[in-house]
Design a protein around this motif. Structure first.
Motif, PDB file in Angstrom:
ATOM      1  N   GLU A 221       0.822  -1.211   0.000  1.00  0.00           N
ATOM      2  CA  GLU A 221       0.000   0.000   0.000  1.00  0.00           C
ATOM      3  C   GLU A 221       0.856   1.260   0.000  1.00  0.00           C
ATOM      4  O   GLU A 221       0.536   2.242  -0.690  1.00  0.00           O
TER       5      GLU A 221
ATOM      6  N   MET B  36      -6.925  -4.188  -5.670  1.00  0.00           N
ATOM      7  CA  MET B  36      -6.029  -3.230  -5.045  1.00  0.00           C
ATOM      8  C   MET B  36      -5.619  -3.742  -3.656  1.00  0.00           C
ATOM      9  O   MET B  36      -6.434  -4.319  -2.950  1.00  0.00           O
ATOM     10  N   PRO B  37      -4.399  -3.531  -3.258  1.00  0.00           N
ATOM     11  CA  PRO B  37      -3.325  -2.805  -3.941  1.00  0.00           C
ATOM     12  C   PRO B  37      -2.413  -3.685  -4.797  1.00  0.00           C
ATOM     13  O   PRO B  37      -1.414  -3.206  -5.314  1.00  0.00           O
TER      14      PRO B  37
ATOM     15  N   TRP C  74      -3.221  -5.333  -7.621  1.00  0.00           N
ATOM     16  CA  TRP C  74      -3.467  -5.144  -9.063  1.00  0.00           C
ATOM     17  C   TRP C  74      -4.301  -3.890  -9.264  1.00  0.00           C
ATOM     18  O   TRP C  74      -5.362  -3.713  -8.666  1.00  0.00           O
ATOM     19  N   ASN C  75      -3.793  -2.968 -10.116  1.00  0.00           N
ATOM     20  CA  ASN C  75      -4.485  -1.724 -10.417  1.00  0.00           C
ATOM     21  C   ASN C  75      -4.990  -1.797 -11.856  1.00  0.00           C
ATOM     22  O   ASN C  75      -4.205  -1.713 -12.808  1.00  0.00           O
ATOM     23  N   GLU C  76      -6.282  -1.982 -11.985  1.00  0.00           N
ATOM     24  CA  GLU C  76      -6.878  -2.126 -13.308  1.00  0.00           C
ATOM     25  C   GLU C  76      -6.746  -0.850 -14.133  1.00  0.00           C
ATOM     26  O   GLU C  76      -6.558  -0.911 -15.362  1.00  0.00           O
TER      27      GLU C  76
ATOM     28  N   THR D 108      -4.376   1.616 -14.058  1.00  0.00           N
ATOM     29  CA  THR D 108      -3.012   1.936 -14.519  1.00  0.00           C
ATOM     30  C   THR D 108      -2.283   0.725 -15.089  1.00  0.00           C
ATOM     31  O   THR D 108      -1.146   0.869 -15.570  1.00  0.00           O
TER      32      THR D 108
ATOM     33  N   LYS E 230       0.972  -3.921 -11.643  1.00  0.00           N
ATOM     34  CA  LYS E 230       0.787  -5.160 -10.882  1.00  0.00           C
ATOM     35  C   LYS E 230       1.976  -5.396  -9.971  1.00  0.00           C
ATOM     36  O   LYS E 230       3.133  -5.149 -10.316  1.00  0.00           O
TER      37      LYS E 230
END
Length: 288
Positions: free
Chosen positions: A224, A276-277, A279-281, A283, A286
């Protein structure tokens, strides 16, 4: 002066015949001639001049001491009854002053000891903190170096073969008294360990950090915050020592959710961290 010297002439012959009788001098002055035979020099009538007192008289003198002591106590008691404030006031005041000084001395000594102990503990704490900070500073370089290598070659199959060679090159720059080991954990699974200080027991197999309750919280915090994070002190897994775990997270950009980074883990994300945190779909970033 001559007149005075002549005025004390005495008829010594007459004095011998009449001891203790007045003797008349030439000027009319009278003197008493001492009785040499019955001198009272030792406080005893009839004792020879300069001689010891009889034994019965000595015993009487010794026996008079208790009576005199008892008489003194009776006199002091009467004075106390007549003048209690004068007789008892000064001793009580002096006693109270002595007690107060004693209590003050004990409290002052205890406070001084407390100050000394607090100063010693603070000094020890400051020294330990400075030493701990220095140790942490020494962990930053090897972790940053590994992070750079992984970002350039994030395929685990390729990196796992180069990891021992990289560590051998970095080993001369690592303080053996600071770092026990370096671990690489793709997708939260410790798959490679390089020991600098050998374990007293055999090293464990693969460790799932996110499935371990004692380690999951610190791992999630590291992801995070996206920076170097320290967890501890805690008992090291597989070892008999307590220490701190220093982690640095690695993120790969412009990737997909299905990217495995050459690992065998499915789904290709840390345990129970599908969004999250990890995997950020938005941006396409990963956690490695």
């Amino acid at each position: 002066m001559d007149v005075g010297m002549q005025s004390i002439k005495v008829d010594m012959k007459a004095a011998e015949n009449a001891p203790d009788k007045p003797v008349v001098g030439t000027t009319g002055s009278t003197f008493l001639q001492p009785d040499v035979g019955n001198s009272d020099t030792d406080g005893v009538k009839g004792a020879p001049f300069g001689g010891p007192a009889p034994a019965n008289v000595e015993s009487e003198v010794s026996a008079s001491w208790p009576r005199r002591m008892w008489h003194s106590l009776q006199t002091y008691g009467k004075n106390v009854r007549k003048r209690p404030l004068i007789m008892l006031g000064p001793p009580i005041i002096i006693f109270c002053i002595c007690v107060a000084l004693g209590v003050w001395g004990v409290e002052a000594g205890a406070k001084q000891w407390e100050r000394d102990e607090r100063g010693r503990v603070q000094s020890t704490g400051i020294e330990w903190a400075a030493s701990f900070k220095l140790s942490l500073d020494k962990t930053f370089t090897p972790l940053s170096t590994l992070s750079i290598f992984i970002k350039r070659k994030h395929n685990w199959t390729t990196f796992s073969t180069e990891f021992p060679l990289i560590m051998q090159e970095m080993l001369p720059t690592i303080d053996a008294g600071t770092i026990q080991e370096l671990q690489v954990a793709p997708l939260g699974h410790v798959d490679a360990i390089y020991q600098i200080v050998p374990w007293p027991t055999s090293p464990p197999g693969t460790i799932d950090i996110f499935a371990n309750p004692a380690l999951r919280g610190g791992a999630l915090t590291t992801i995070e915050q996206k920076r170097l994070v320290i967890n501890g002190p805690l008992k090291l897994v597989g070892g008999a020592y307590f220490g701190a775990i220093v982690r640095i997270p690695i993120f790969i950009q412009n990737t997909t959710y299905e990217e495995t980074f050459g690992t065998k883990y499915r789904p290709p994300v840390p345990t129970n961290c599908t969004g999250m945190p990890c995997w950020n779909e938005a941006t396409k970033e990963k956690f490695w």
